[in-house]
Design a protein around this motif. Structure first.
Motif, PDB file in Angstrom:
ATOM      1  N   GLU A 193       0.815  -1.215   0.000  1.00 10.60           N
ATOM      2  CA  GLU A 193       0.000   0.000   0.000  1.00 10.60           C
ATOM      3  C   GLU A 193       0.849   1.266   0.000  1.00 10.60           C
ATOM      4  N   LEU A 194       2.132   1.111   0.287  1.00  8.66           N
ATOM      5  CA  LEU A 194       3.013   2.274   0.310  1.00  8.66           C
ATOM      6  C   LEU A 194       3.645   2.558  -1.049  1.00  8.66           C
ATOM      7  N   SER A 195       3.532   1.631  -1.972  1.00  5.00           N
ATOM      8  CA  SER A 195       4.263   1.766  -3.231  1.00  5.00           C
ATOM      9  C   SER A 195       3.914   3.052  -3.973  1.00  5.00           C
ATOM     10  N   GLU A 196       2.621   3.357  -4.058  1.00  9.61           N
ATOM     11  CA  GLU A 196       2.206   4.570  -4.767  1.00  9.61           C
ATOM     12  C   GLU A 196       2.679   5.822  -4.043  1.00  9.61           C
ATOM     13  N   ALA A 197       2.580   5.804  -2.717  1.00  7.63           N
ATOM     14  CA  ALA A 197       3.026   6.955  -1.932  1.00  7.63           C
ATOM     15  C   ALA A 197       4.531   7.159  -2.074  1.00  7.63           C
TER      16      ALA A 197
END
Length: 216
Positions: A99-103
């Protein structure tokens, strides 16, 4: 000075000073007799730094030892020493979560866009990514539209911080300033932001509601 005077001047109890010596955080004093050692201003400066890292920065003994190792390394550039201290002050995260990849991509793009000389793996980049991911989960993903405005303000604050830090000469003093400035400086910045929010809110919404008082 004797260890008792060093204790009085720094506020650090004698047993604690001896503990720091045993742990290798503080260099031993120069023996003036088999049972007596003398200390000087370098010990006082090092004690002040240790207490800043411990009391203000909240670092554990092992982390303090790593920072002090960087301080004592003559081959390490000053900005690397300051980075070693700053990197240990933030929260630790696991950046492998999907879930952190885009951020993380957003943060890397920001760093590149601003032309910042910062490695994408810097711990602060992970902190920012976690904050952005949390905002997105709460339905505030459009907050990223404000990133450049925040980044510009952060650049001004960073310049002011380093202007203050640069007044000191000894590397230990610089590191102490970074620790105190990062932890307490963020508290100051947060309080100033809240005060500014009150002012902006009163100016923007107070008029709409016909409030005469800016404190309404």
């Amino acid at each position: 000075m004797r260890i008792g005077e060093l204790s009085r001047r720094t506020g650090v109890p004698v047993p604690t000073i001896k503990y720091y010596v045993r742990e290798g955080l503080l260099p031993p004093g120069e023996l003036s007799s088999p049972n007596q050692a003398r200390y000087d201003e370098t010990h006082e400066r090092r004690l002040r730094l240790i207490r800043a890292l411990l009391d203000v920065g909240g670092l554990k003994v092992a982390a303090i030892a790593e920072v002090l190792q960087a301080v004592d390394d003559p081959a390490r550039p000053v900005h690397k020493v300051l980075g070693a201290a700053a990197d240990r002050l933030g929260p630790q995260h696991d950046t492998d979560d999907e879930e952190l990849s885009e951020a993380l991509v957003t943060v890397r793009e920001l760093i590149e866009r601003r032309g910042w000389r910062v490695h994408a793996d810097n711990p602060a980049a992970a902190d920012l990514a976690h904050a952005l991911a949390a905002l997105d989960r709460l339905g505030h993903g459009t907050f990223t539209e404000l990133l450049d405005t925040y980044a510009e303000a952060a650049e001004q604050v960073a310049r002011a911080d380093l202007d203050y830090v640069d007044r000191r000469v000894a590397v230990e003093d610089l590191v102490e300033n970074v620790v105190i400035g990062t932890v307490l400086g963020e508290a100051v910045l947060s309080a100033l932001r809240r005060l500014a929010h009150v002012d902006r809110s009163a100016r923007r919404f107070g008029k709409r509601e016909g409030n005469a008082s800016a404190d309404a």
